[in-house]
Design an enzyme around this catalytic site. Sequence first.
Site, PDB file in Angstrom:
ATOM      1  N   LYS A  77       6.049  41.856   3.701  1.00  0.00           N
ATOM      2  CA  LYS A  77       6.005  42.716   2.536  1.00  0.00           C
ATOM      3  C   LYS A  77       6.654  44.069   2.809  1.00  0.00           C
ATOM      4  CE  LYS A  77       1.339  41.074   1.356  1.00  0.00           C
ATOM      5  NZ  LYS A  77      -0.067  41.527   1.153  1.00  0.00           N
ATOM      6  N   GLU A 134      14.949  45.259   7.005  1.00  0.00           N
ATOM      7  CA  GLU A 134      13.620  45.296   7.632  1.00  0.00           C
ATOM      8  C   GLU A 134      12.999  46.678   7.472  1.00  0.00           C
ATOM      9  OE1 GLU A 134      11.093  43.910   9.007  1.00  0.00           O
ATOM     10  OE2 GLU A 134      11.569  42.894  10.883  1.00  0.00           O
ATOM     11  N   ASP A 135      11.680  46.716   7.485  1.00  0.00           N
ATOM     12  CA  ASP A 135      10.992  48.005   7.469  1.00  0.00           C
ATOM     13  C   ASP A 135      11.042  48.671   8.841  1.00  0.00           C
ATOM     14  OD1 ASP A 135       9.415  46.048   8.644  1.00  0.00           O
ATOM     15  OD2 ASP A 135       7.635  46.445   7.427  1.00  0.00           O
ATOM     16  N   VAL A 156      11.654  47.845  13.285  1.00  0.00           N
ATOM     17  CA  VAL A 156      11.922  46.980  14.430  1.00  0.00           C
ATOM     18  C   VAL A 156      11.071  47.487  15.588  1.00  0.00           C
ATOM     19  CG1 VAL A 156      13.648  46.072  16.027  1.00  0.00           C
ATOM     20  CG2 VAL A 156      14.271  46.517  13.640  1.00  0.00           C
ATOM     21  N   ASP A 157      10.204  46.607  16.067  1.00  0.00           N
ATOM     22  CA  ASP A 157       9.305  46.970  17.166  1.00  0.00           C
ATOM     23  C   ASP A 157       9.771  46.235  18.414  1.00  0.00           C
ATOM     24  OD1 ASP A 157       7.176  47.602  18.778  1.00  0.00           O
ATOM     25  OD2 ASP A 157       5.613  46.869  17.452  1.00  0.00           O
ATOM     26  N   THR A 203      11.071  39.618  15.343  1.00  0.00           N
ATOM     27  CA  THR A 203      11.192  39.208  13.940  1.00  0.00           C
ATOM     28  C   THR A 203      12.662  39.191  13.519  1.00  0.00           C
ATOM     29  OG1 THR A 203       9.053  40.225  13.513  1.00  0.00           O
ATOM     30  CG2 THR A 203      10.408  39.715  11.586  1.00  0.00           C
ATOM     31  N   ASP A 249       2.129  49.080   6.317  1.00  0.00           N
ATOM     32  CA  ASP A 249       0.675  49.108   6.091  1.00  0.00           C
ATOM     33  C   ASP A 249      -0.094  49.035   7.389  1.00  0.00           C
ATOM     34  OD1 ASP A 249       1.419  46.382   6.681  1.00  0.00           O
ATOM     35  OD2 ASP A 249      -0.607  45.834   6.046  1.00  0.00           O
TER      36      ASP A 249
HETATM   37  P1  5GP Z   1       8.756  43.007  15.882  1.00  0.00           P
HETATM   38  O1  5GP Z   1       8.944  41.554  15.644  1.00  0.00           O
HETATM   39  O2  5GP Z   1      10.040  43.797  15.902  1.00  0.00           O
HETATM   40  O3  5GP Z   1       7.876  43.297  17.069  1.00  0.00           O
HETATM   41  O4  5GP Z   1       7.879  43.559  14.717  1.00  0.00           O
HETATM   42  C1  5GP Z   1       8.338  43.686  13.455  1.00  0.00           C
HETATM   43  C2  5GP Z   1       7.209  43.655  12.457  1.00  0.00           C
HETATM   44  O5  5GP Z   1       5.969  44.131  12.998  1.00  0.00           O
HETATM   45  C3  5GP Z   1       7.541  44.581  11.339  1.00  0.00           C
HETATM   46  O6  5GP Z   1       8.277  43.927  10.350  1.00  0.00           O
HETATM   47  C4  5GP Z   1       6.167  45.006  10.882  1.00  0.00           C
HETATM   48  O7  5GP Z   1       5.663  44.060   9.972  1.00  0.00           O
HETATM   49  C5  5GP Z   1       5.313  44.971  12.110  1.00  0.00           C
HETATM   50  N1  5GP Z   1       5.166  46.304  12.735  1.00  0.00           N
HETATM   51  C6  5GP Z   1       5.583  46.666  13.959  1.00  0.00           C
HETATM   52  N2  5GP Z   1       5.268  47.956  14.221  1.00  0.00           N
HETATM   53  C7  5GP Z   1       4.642  48.418  13.102  1.00  0.00           C
HETATM   54  C8  5GP Z   1       4.080  49.689  12.754  1.00  0.00           C
HETATM   55  O8  5GP Z   1       4.087  50.688  13.483  1.00  0.00           O
HETATM   56  N3  5GP Z   1       3.518  49.768  11.517  1.00  0.00           N
HETATM   57  C9  5GP Z   1       3.476  48.715  10.665  1.00  0.00           C
HETATM   58  N4  5GP Z   1       2.886  48.913   9.492  1.00  0.00           N
HETATM   59  N5  5GP Z   1       4.001  47.509  10.956  1.00  0.00           N
HETATM   60  C10 5GP Z   1       4.589  47.359  12.183  1.00  0.00           C
END
Ligand code: 5GP
Length: 182
Positions: free
Chosen positions: A46, A102-103, A105-106, A110, A161
């Site tokens: 979302k 994307e919102d 990238v951690d 994803t 969120d």
């Molecule tokens: P990744 O796969 O890059 O580790 O994570 C991506 C997803 O993790 C993002 O699309 C988001 O949904 C969630 N995410 C990672 N860090 C945060 C954060 O600081 N706040 C929020 N709300 N979502 C996060």
Amino acid sequence: MTNLHPDLARVIISAEEIEARVAGLAVEIETDYADVERVILVGILKGAFIFLADLARELQIPHIVDFMAVSSYGKTATSTGAVRLVLDLREPIENEHVILVEDIVDTGHTLNYLYHTLQMRNPASIRTCALTRKDRDALNIPVDYLGFEIPDVWVVGYGLDYADKHRTLPYVAELKPEAYTK
Ligand code: 5GP
């Protein structure tokens, strides 16, 4: 900032900074895609829906909007990189120019998963756009259009969120660690 919700530590990106940067990203995209018939903006639900809505309305080139959703974030998914598709695109993307939106990238798992999933469908091109990227060790996924590099803390607002809370704040703020367990 006055009246900050007690769950929030501080504002990291103000509404004004977001607005200016989204407009800047739209110009970058318009320049790069000036000669194509259209672009497909793929928003990842979302979290990206607010960013995508603003970006799409700024964009002065032909574009259509579609969405995907992946399984919710969890510690196991982070370490293994296991991502599950829960909502797919409505339309095929063969020979289309796709931008994944994307919102945040951690770890990058994803974006990596979605990038490779869409790549297999033979689009004309795929690029990535993210509002924020955490400053941490992550998969080396190129983000072609990046809004902001942010510290490695949990952030909420502007689509992001925590347990579905704080998503519609107009700014991006750091969640207090003690609010994680509430
Ligand atoms: P990744 O796969 O890059 O580790 O994570 C991506 C997803 O993790 C993002 O699309 C988001 O949904 C969630 N995410 C990672 N860090 C945060 C954060 O600081 N706040 C929020 N709300 N979502 C996060």
